[in-house]
Write a protein that holds these residues in place. Sequence first.
Motif, mmCIF file in Angstrom:
data_model
loop_
_atom_site.group_PDB
_atom_site.id
_atom_site.type_symbol
_atom_site.label_atom_id
_atom_site.label_comp_id
_atom_site.label_asym_id
_atom_site.label_seq_id
_atom_site.Cartn_x
_atom_site.Cartn_y
_atom_site.Cartn_z
ATOM 1 N N UNK A 1 0.835 -1.200 0.000
ATOM 2 C CA UNK A 1 0.000 0.000 0.000
ATOM 3 C C UNK A 1 0.872 1.252 0.000
ATOM 4 N N UNK A 2 1.914 1.256 0.822
ATOM 5 C CA UNK A 2 2.784 2.427 0.889
ATOM 6 C C UNK A 2 3.489 2.675 -0.438
ATOM 7 N N UNK A 3 4.040 1.617 -1.044
ATOM 8 C CA UNK A 3 4.726 1.790 -2.319
ATOM 9 C C UNK A 3 3.794 2.257 -3.418
ATOM 10 N N UNK A 4 2.588 1.725 -3.419
ATOM 11 C CA UNK A 4 1.583 2.092 -4.405
ATOM 12 C C UNK A 4 1.254 3.577 -4.316
ATOM 13 N N UNK A 5 0.984 4.033 -3.100
ATOM 14 C CA UNK A 5 0.581 5.428 -2.916
ATOM 15 C C UNK A 5 1.745 6.391 -3.109
ATOM 16 N N UNK A 6 2.940 5.983 -2.726
ATOM 17 C CA UNK A 6 4.103 6.826 -2.953
ATOM 18 C C UNK A 6 4.338 7.040 -4.446
ATOM 19 N N UNK B 1 -8.976 7.862 0.145
ATOM 20 C CA UNK B 1 -9.381 7.019 1.266
ATOM 21 C C UNK B 1 -8.261 6.061 1.660
ATOM 22 N N UNK B 2 -7.619 5.465 0.666
ATOM 23 C CA UNK B 2 -6.502 4.569 0.983
ATOM 24 C C UNK B 2 -5.329 5.331 1.600
#
Length: 419
Positions: free
Chosen positions: A184-189, A220-221
Motif C-alpha cells: 500500500x505504501x509503495x503504491x501510494x508513494x 481514502x486509501x
Amino acid sequence: MRHLFILIVVSFAVISCNTTKNLHSEEFGQTQQELTEKLAQISKTASFNGFGVALVNDNEVLYQNGFGVSNIKTSARYTENTVQNIASVSKTVIGLAMLKAQELGKLNLDDPVNKYLPFNVFNPEYPEVPITIRHLVTHTSSIVDTEAYLTRNVVLRDTINLVHNLSIDISPTKFNPPSTKTSLEGFLKNLLGTGGEWYSKEAFSERKPGSIYEYSNVGASLAALVLEKAVGTTYDAFTTQHILSPLKMNSSGWSFEAIDFSNYSPTYQDKQTPYPYYSLIGYPDGGLLTTSSDMGKYILELMKGYYGKGTLLSEQSYKEYFTPQLTAENFINRSASEYSDEYNMGITMGFGSTGNFGHTGGDPGMFSVIWFHKDEKMGRYFIVNTDWDSNLSGKDQKAIYDLLDEYYIKLDSLSKVTE
C-alpha cells in the motif's frame, strides 16, 4: 472502487436466520420465515446469481439471510455465511478506525497528513495549504482518482487463463497480473509522491484542499496509510484488533488468506460468466471480505453508535462520525436524491438529502449497500454477486427493498431485545 448505487440480486433461498430466536415469540419466527419465502420466490426469476441481506433496529439483528447461488460451477448456495468483497462500503471502517486512533491519542483528524507520511503529499496548485486527515475522510482533499490509480489497483489472484483474464473489459479499471501487486505504501508513494513512478499533477484537482467534495478512492486509501504510520501497525491489523474482533466478525478480513476461501463467492459478469478472482492494492478503500452474518453485527453497532449505545467508540466519537461535515459551498454538483450517499459527508459515512445515511459500493460483478433510516431506526445491508442488468435489475431491487421495508415494521414490533 467508485460505488454504484442501483443494484440488487436473487435466485434460490437458504433458510438460516440466526438471530436471537430464543428471545422471541413464535410469531417472530413465523414472520422471519414469511420474509424468507417471499425473497426466495423473487429469487427464482431474478437477474442475479446470489445475494445477501441483513436487517437491524437499534437493539438487535432482526433478520439475516442469503439467497441464490454462490458458485455456479459447484452449485453452492448463497447463504448468510457466504464471503464477498463489499467494495466501497469498506470505507466506513476507515472512519471508525481514525476515530479510534484519535481516542487513543495517536492522531487528530485536523492534523496535516504529512505529519505522518514518509513522503510529502501536497496539491501543486496550493503547495502551502496542508491536506489534513479530515480532508481525506470527507473527500475534500483535492486528491482525485487518476488513470494510473484505476488501471493498476485491481490485481488477479492467480495466473490461470491469464491472457484471457487480462483482456476482460472492466472499464475504467483493468485487471493486472499477480506479479504487479505491491505494498500500500509503495503504491501510494508512486501515485502521489513527487518523483513517484506514476506521479502526475492530474492526481490533484484545481480546487483548494478542504474546499470541494470530490469522491476519491485513492484519498481514502491514503487515509489508511496515515493511520498505519500514526499507530505503528498495519491497517488490517489495527482494524481487526479494534473493530472486527470486538464485534466477533470472525468470518471477515482484508485478504483471501484471512477468510475461509471455501465460503468465498465468485462474482459474475452475467448469470453464466464468472470474473476471475481479484483483490485490490488499495484494499482499505474497497477490499473488506465479509458475510451477511458479520455485516449484521456491523450495521447493528453503527445503529447503536448513532443512538449513543455503541461499544467500539465513545459517544463523543460516534457523534463526530455521524455529524455532517460539509455545507452547500463544498459541492459543485450536489446529489439531492433521497438514497444518494453524496448529499453530505460524516467521517466516511455518507448522508442523503433527508438526513438518512449509509454507503454504497461497486466492483466487477458485485454491488453492496448499507443504509440507515434514522426515524424508523432501521439499518439495512444488501449485497449481490452479479453485474447489474440494466433491463431487469431495477425491478428486482424494488421488489426486494419493498419486502425488507415491509417486514422490518413487523419484526421491529415483535422485537424483544431491549437495553
